[in-house]
Design a protein around this motif. Structure first.
Motif: not given
Length: 215
Positions: A18, A41, A65, A69, A88-89, A91-92, A105, A107
């Protein structure tokens, strides 16, 4: 109190995979856990809509992942609702736009794939985040702390004890740093055994003079 000190004092570190999207944005907040359905999501949208102000979303999207998301729209919505952060575990996407919101954030990666919005998920139930050395359960009411070194969960009911021990540990570290700055050896200050290292010659470097320490 950084995440390293909190971990030494009983905090539970989440996975080293992360990372913070913007360095220098530490935070500490109570947790609202979220579990996403693979590639979807909707649960994050629900969590943003009902999370208490100042909470941090801790999102398990590890089942699949490789989707974005969290995007700019969700980050703006979370910031407008007064959320503290999203961890978040998974991706963004829209990384630059997320950074502009000022919302911290954390990720596991970046993906341009768009997540769906209709497959369900869960909000408020315990999630299991990749941790070290084993997955870490994260529940509503736990605390999450993040900085440039990582992310740590403080289990509810143990927060005060962990913080107290961390304060003592930080004080000890400050004493050691002061001694090092005065010319002390980390071998002596930390009671280390140099004979375990091949090549140790048994010598000691002389302590630097004040002029050498000054520059």
């Amino acid at each position: 109190m950084g995440t390293t000190a909190l971990t030494r004092s009983g905090g539970r570190p989440l996975g080293g995979h992360l990372f913070t999207l913007a360095a220098g944005a530490p935070f500490a907040a109570t947790v609202l856990p979220v579990r996403c359905a693979p590639g979807d999501n909707l649960a994050i949208h629900v969590a943003v809509a009902q999370a208490p102000q100042g909470a941090a979303l801790v999102v398990d999207a590890a089942a699949d992942p490789e989707y974005g998301y969290v995007d700019e729209i969700l980050a703006v919505a979370a910031a407008m609702r007064g959320l503290a952060a999203i961890v978040i575990d998974g991706c963004v996407r829209d990384v630059a736009a997320i950074a502009r919101t000022g919302l911290p954030v954390v990720a596991a990666g970046v993906s341009v794939r768009t997540a769906g919005h209709d497959a369900g998920g869960a909000v408020g139930q315990e999630v299991f985040m990749a941790g070290e050395p084993a997955p870490t359960g994260v529940r509503r009411g736990d605390w999450i702390v993040a900085d440039d070194d990582g992310v740590v969960c403080l289990p509810r009911g143990r927060v005060a004890a962990i913080v107290d021990e961390t304060l003592r540990a930080v004080s000890r570290d400050e004493e050691i740093l002061a001694a090092v700055c005065s010319g002390g050896s980390t071998l002596d200050l930390l009671h280390l055994d140099p004979t375990r290292v091949a090549g140790w010659d048994g010598g000691r470097r002389p302590a630097p003079t004040s002029a050498e320490r000054a520059g």
